[in-house]
Design a protein around this motif. Sequence first.
Motif, short mmCIF file in Angstrom:
data_model
loop_
_atom_site.label_atom_id
_atom_site.label_comp_id
_atom_site.label_asym_id
_atom_site.label_seq_id
_atom_site.Cartn_x
_atom_site.Cartn_y
_atom_site.Cartn_z
N ASP A 131 0.79 -1.17 0.18
CA ASP A 131 -0.16 0.05 0.27
C ASP A 131 1.11 1.18 0.14
O ASP A 131 0.27 2.35 -0.06
N HIS A 132 2.01 1.14 0.16
CA HIS A 132 3.01 2.35 0.06
C HIS A 132 3.83 2.22 -0.97
O HIS A 132 4.29 3.44 -1.55
N ASP A 223 3.54 3.55 10.03
CA ASP A 223 2.75 2.27 10.12
C ASP A 223 3.06 1.87 11.43
O ASP A 223 2.83 0.61 11.95
N HIS A 272 -2.77 5.06 8.39
CA HIS A 272 -4.25 4.26 8.29
C HIS A 272 -5.45 4.93 9.28
O HIS A 272 -6.23 4.13 9.50
ZN LIG Z 1 0.73 0.66 5.57
#
Ligand SMILES: [Zn+2]
Length: 291
Positions: A131-132, A223, A272
């Motif tokens: 997701d990065h 994160d 997130h």
């Molecule tokens: Zn992430």
Amino acid sequence: MIDVIEARAERTAAGSSAATFNPDLATLRALGTALPGPLPVAINGVRVAASVRPRKFVIEGGDDTPVTMPRTAFQVRYPDCSVMIDSGLDQATHNSFSPDKPEPYYAEQFTALRHALDEARLIILTHHHADHVAGVVTAANFSALAAKTIIAMDVADCLMNSPHRPHLKLAPDAIAKFIVLDYPQLYPVAPGIVLIRAPGHSPDSQMVYIRLQSGQEILHSVDSAWIMDNIRLVKGKSAPWVKEDGAAIMAQLRWLKSLTETESNVTILVTHDDELFERLTRNGTIGQLKT
Ligand SMILES: [Zn+2]
């Protein structure tokens, strides 16, 4: 090369056994103005997707309440250019996490992010998770994006040897297209932007300190926490699939919490946390992606 890898392994081992995490804020501030050039004027953010998880996975002691966790990227705006922090992910990569139960995906937002990546002067990838990085790794113009993307040696190592998804594995000749950097603790990567080595969530994780022209400071914790409550309550994630260095994460959560208590000028970002993203958007700390 072998010496470098061994030195890194020793550093990682030293970091986790001591389980201390205490980057010096005065040093971060000094590094924030170490490079020539104007400081950034704004920070913008985008949510390209979300995963919805029961709170008991997101934080230790949580219940079954669903928590919406956006997949975000940030744009640091300068008077004449921009630097991207992370690259979001394409829809196919997003769907590969839960093929049987598609989760929210905002295609228009990803299109805007793709334009922002194309127009950026520089792209920073904080760690190798899909997701990065997928916004760069799966891009049709990968070579052009990689040429202006800075990754730490640890990120390069993970992308080559322990990719988050099989299709994100990069060969050495693809890694050679990036700007690869190795640094022990802190690195001023652009005016007003300092990378902070923070292994824990993953071996290659980094945080990012940002100082704007206005004097406003932002600490993107990436994160280390999934939501601000991880920091507020100093309680880690509790998802069975997350393999973290728990001691390192706890040390990072303690440091982040201390920042919230003593540094009112520093705004903490959490990749997130949807409520945090909403609140910071509403109060004007985070703007809309501009291209
Ligand atoms: Zn992430």
